[in-house]
Design an enzyme around this catalytic site. Structure first.
Site, short mmCIF file in Angstrom:
data_model
loop_
_atom_site.label_atom_id
_atom_site.label_comp_id
_atom_site.label_asym_id
_atom_site.label_seq_id
_atom_site.Cartn_x
_atom_site.Cartn_y
_atom_site.Cartn_z
CG ASN A 244 -13.56 1.77 -4.59
OD1 ASN A 244 -14.02 0.80 -4.01
ND2 ASN A 244 -12.39 2.30 -4.26
CG ASP B 217 -2.30 0.56 0.92
OD1 ASP B 217 -2.37 1.79 0.76
OD2 ASP B 217 -3.27 -0.21 0.84
#
Length: 860
Positions: free
Chosen positions: A459, A323
């Protein structure tokens, strides 16, 4: 790179035969011999294609007006349309507009068969004038809106019937759109835009053929440097004089051409762009409400029960979080994470300090810190605890400023984790990549070494395959709100494995008085630096670490747990709130931590019967008979199995319900179905267990008589021979053109030789090198093959090749396929490259002669 990629790709090859065309049959009359054609063939139409009856290519005809009444659509369809609240002219001053007119057509009305469990999808593509809002509405009053990059979806139909559906706009600007409903709608990858993944200029990911291959590829250009990413994967980077890359578009085109050259090199087994990767968090949705009950999402996954089964919280399993890194203060890592942090690495700055430096522009989300907290925040009487609060956290920084990064760093990081044995589970709350061979190799190597991979689905509220989540080596996680319903932003599709809480700031699904956001560790910027804190976020990025942490709990119970075992548990229904059936929104269901831990310990309580396949789908053109296996899960046994109820269009023709393996075979009764209408029902199987009274297994069933393919229609097609290089405005200009309408579900076309007489007709061809393309112009802007319009390219969409026309050419029997969908980058289309800045193919405008509109008018 953003995740607003759309999906669904069917590409067909075609055969190109040089010579005379032929046919068969008999007739009393002798047909005249047609003069030779330089180019002719047939364009097939992709299954279920339909077109709005009043697009601009119809409204632009003399005397045309918007259609009255409702247009009836079939059971399954992908339909392209056009709406505009006003009429006017496209302003020629706009770079993407041409001096053409458009007509008003504010509303399109359809009659659509819909049933419970189905989804109706609207995607808007606007026009060169901008992005008007479109509304999708049912006769029940249910409605949703869509703009460019967004999707309107209607679900929750209470009964199976024909609904009135309208697509409309109050904006005076025109817009192209796609309205779609197919069998297993969310299972298909519906991609209506050309691939335009962002990539790093002058970088190439190369899989080499041995070490000698490495040297030969590097020697292609003295200005090329290399970096080993692990295994056979290398990153090649070249230094290019600035004069050659004087614009961003030029730099992209030069990079893609260089990659094409590398692909031809014998030392390179595979070459791909170095695509940019981005954190899977929905922009602009962080919410900070101190009164929010922060642990709602743990209750939703049955976390408290799991912690009773695994009191050590996943110790000593390690989870790598790939990340943005972790928040690091002068005193060390975030205090709610520090005790569980186990080393780490930074592949962005290439050092051993995976600290998240925050963003110089915009808010400091500390995405990786939030994800890590859900995985393994410690129990220290402060803040929150992670799902696997005893597991180790290995921070690996692969995303830099703004949560974006390069595929090369991700590949190198995966290889480092695997080859160094740094973690048992890897969480990747990032994505938006196409399928990349080097990435797949790294993931497969990890699976082969017992590493479990989890990734966020994305998303974009689309069924597009987003990698790494869509990789078969990875568990793809969609997101749900507080009520366990698919979040409005979450991706979906046949590649989703399971779901987890990701939150949805627009909903209060659990009716607790607060919006459904996921709380976890974070940080905030002050005048003296950063300080530790907590924050509510939404996204599939928040969902994925719930699953990664549950895998860590399972791994504590069963250290030998591997991907194969996990998938068997998942399909059996042992990891989720489901019973082994799946859908394209939640995969096999919402993760259940207690049930998963129990499965890993081989201690699943209770006994259930499940069906494989979970849904019986029969048709006159597909399978009309289906064998259904009835599987027993749990430690008990079942008895008294019987078919309780059956739709009247099905019959049981054989089966074994008294002894294992249990099964039954059902067959379709065609005479009881109506052509073109799908029938739905349930096969109900009753059974008894040792723990109580009779249980019922309901198996959904669908039966259909498929209508003739002659109904397929993708709209009026312009078949073009275009120049192989765009003009200074980015348009590919046509040299010759034929206009055709659908005939029995296909488009026959034929060009003619230039006869040398003026004026030259549009369908006449001069010798030269061209691209052969075809498509629709639904918004009347003079361009075909834009998003939302049908398109065909020779020989395959996305892989166009040059056609050479000479004075003696006779290229006949060409076969192409037109489709509203676009090819995506995947294992099925390994040669597809991005097409940045593609604006479409410019059609020829006919002159004023009175000839019929068949593509043979004179060039103006």
């Amino acid at each position: 790179m953003r995740l607003s990629i759309l999906p669904f790709v069917l590409v067909s090859g075609m055969t190109l035969l040089a010579g005379c065309g032929g046919g068969s049959g008999s007739s009393d009359a002798v047909a005249p011999i047609a003069p030779p054609s330089p180019l002719s063939g047939v364009i097939s139409i992709e299954a279920n294609s339909r077109v709005d009856q009043d697009t601009m290519d119809q409204l632009g005809l003399e005397g045309a007006a918007p259609a009255s009444g409702a247009q009836r659509l079939p059971e399954n369809f992908v339909m392209a349309g056009y709406v505009s609240g006003g009429s006017g002219f496209y302003p020629v001053g706009r770079s993407d507009c041409q001096d053409l007119s458009y007509s008003a057509d504010a509303t399109d009305t359809f009659r659509v068969p819909l049933a419970p469990g189905e989804t109706l999808v609207l995607q808007s593509f606007g026009s060169c004038l901008g992005d008007p809002e479109l509304e999708l509405r049912l006769d029940t009053g249910a409605a949703d809106t869509a703009t460019i990059g967004g999707t309107a979806r209607l679900t929750g139909f209470t009964e199976a019937r024909e609904y009135t559906v309208t697509v409309g706009t109050r904006d005076a600007r025109p817009a192209r759109y796609i309205l779609a409903k197919t069998a297993g709608m969310t299972a298909d990858n519906l991609s209506f835009e050309w691939v335009d993944h962002d990539f790093v200029e002058n970088h190439a990911l190369v899989t080499l053929v041995g070490q000698s291959g490495q040297q030969s590829v590097i020697a292609v250009d003295s200005g090329v440097t290399s970096r080993h990413l692990g295994g056979a994967s290398w990153l090649m980077a070249r230094t290019v004089p600035s004069a050659l890359n004087n614009t961003p578009d030029a730099a992209k085109r030069e990079t893609l051409e260089w990659i094409r050259e590398l692909r031809r090199h014998p030392g390179a087994a595979e070459v791909q762009p170095d695509y940019r990767v981005q954190a899977q968090q929905e922009a602009g949705t962080p919410i900070n409400e101190p009164g929010y009950p922060r642990q709602w999402h743990y209750g939703l996954i049955n976390g408290p029960a799991a912690w009773q089964l695994v009191p050590n919280g996943g110790a000593p399993v390690d989870v790598a979080v790939l990340d943005t890194g972790l928040l690091r203060l002068t005193t060390g890592w975030h205090p709610d994470l520090a005790l569980n942090v186990r080393g780490g690495r930074d592949f962005v700055d290439n050092d051993s300090n995976p600290a998240d430096p925050g963003n110089s522009v915009g808010g400091d989300v500390f995405h990786g810190t939030h994800v890590a907290g859900t995985v393994g925040a410690v129990i220290n009487q402060e803040g929150i605890g992670g799902v696997a609060f005893g597991a180790g956290i290995v921070p690996v920084r692969v995303l830099g400023e703004g949560g974006t990064g390069a595929a090369s760093d991700l590949i190198a990081a995966i290889n480092w984790v695997v080859e160094e044995g740094r973690a048992d589970v890897v969480n990747m709350s990032l994505g938006g990549l196409p399928e990349i061979g080097q990435l797949e190799s790294a993931l497969q190597n990890g699976v082969d070494n017992g590493v479990l991979f989890v990734a966020a689905a994305g998303n974009s509220s689309t069924s597009v395959k987003s990698y790494p989540a869509a990789s078969p080596s990875v568990l793809a996680v969609s997101a749900v709100d507080g009520a366990g319903n698919l979040a409005g932003y979450s991706n979906f599709g046949s590649w989703i494995d399971l779901a987890a809480p990701g939150g949805d700031a627009s909903r209060d699904g659990n009716l607790d008085g607060s919006s459904d956001v996921v709380w976890s560790t974070s940080g905030e910027r002050t005048t003296t630096g950063f300080r530790a804190g907590y924050r509510g976020l939404q996204g599939t990025s928040m969902a994925a670490p719930h699953v990664a942490a549950v895998l860590a709990l399972m791994k504590q119970v069963d250290p030998a747990l591997n991907q194969g075992t996990v998938m068997r548990h998942l399909i059996a229904g042992d990891l989720t709130d489901g019973n082994g059936s799946r859908n394209d929104a939640l995969g096999y269901g919402l993760v259940d931590a207690a049930k998963a831990v129990s499965a890993a310990a081989d201690g699943l309580t209770g006994t259930v019967l499940s069906a494989s396949p979970a849904v019986v789908s029969l048709s006159s053109e597909g399978k009309d008979r289906q064998r259904v296996e009835l599987n027993v899960f749990g430690n008990g046994s079942v008895s008294d199995i019987a078919v309780g109820r059956l739709p009247d269009w099905l019959e049981v023709t054989s089966g074994s319900l008294t002894s294992q393996p249990y099964s039954l075979t059902v067959s379709l009764l065609r005479e009881r179905l109506v052509a073109g209408e799908a029938a739905r029902g349930s096969i109900e199987v009753t059974y008894a267990t040792g723990t109580g009274g009779p249980e019922t297994l309901s198996i959904p069933a669908v039966g259909q008589l498929i209508s003739d393919q002659e109904a397929r229609n993708a709209g009026r097609h312009f078949v073009l021979l275009v120049n192989t290089e765009p003009d200074d405005r980015g348009f590919y200009l046509a040299e010759s053109q034929v206009v055709v309408n659908a005939d029995a579900g296909q488009y026959p076309f034929r060009f003619e030789f230039d006869d040398g007489e003026e004026p030259r007709r549009l369908n006449e061809v001069r010798p030269g090198k061209y691209y052969l393309v075809a498509g629709t112009d639904h918004d009347g802007d003079g361009l075909i093959c834009q998003p939302g319009e049908a398109c065909a390219e020779y020989p395959v969409a996305g892989l166009r090749e040059v056609v050479s026309i000479t004075g003696e050419s006779d290229l006949s029997d060409i076969r192409m396929t037109t489709s509203f969908s676009r090819p995506t980058i995947s294992s099925a289309t390994p040669d597809i490259l991005p097409r940045p800045g593609f604006k479409g193919y410019k059609i020829l405008q006919a002159g004023p002669d009175p000839a019929p509109d068949n593509g043979v008018k004179s060039v103006r």
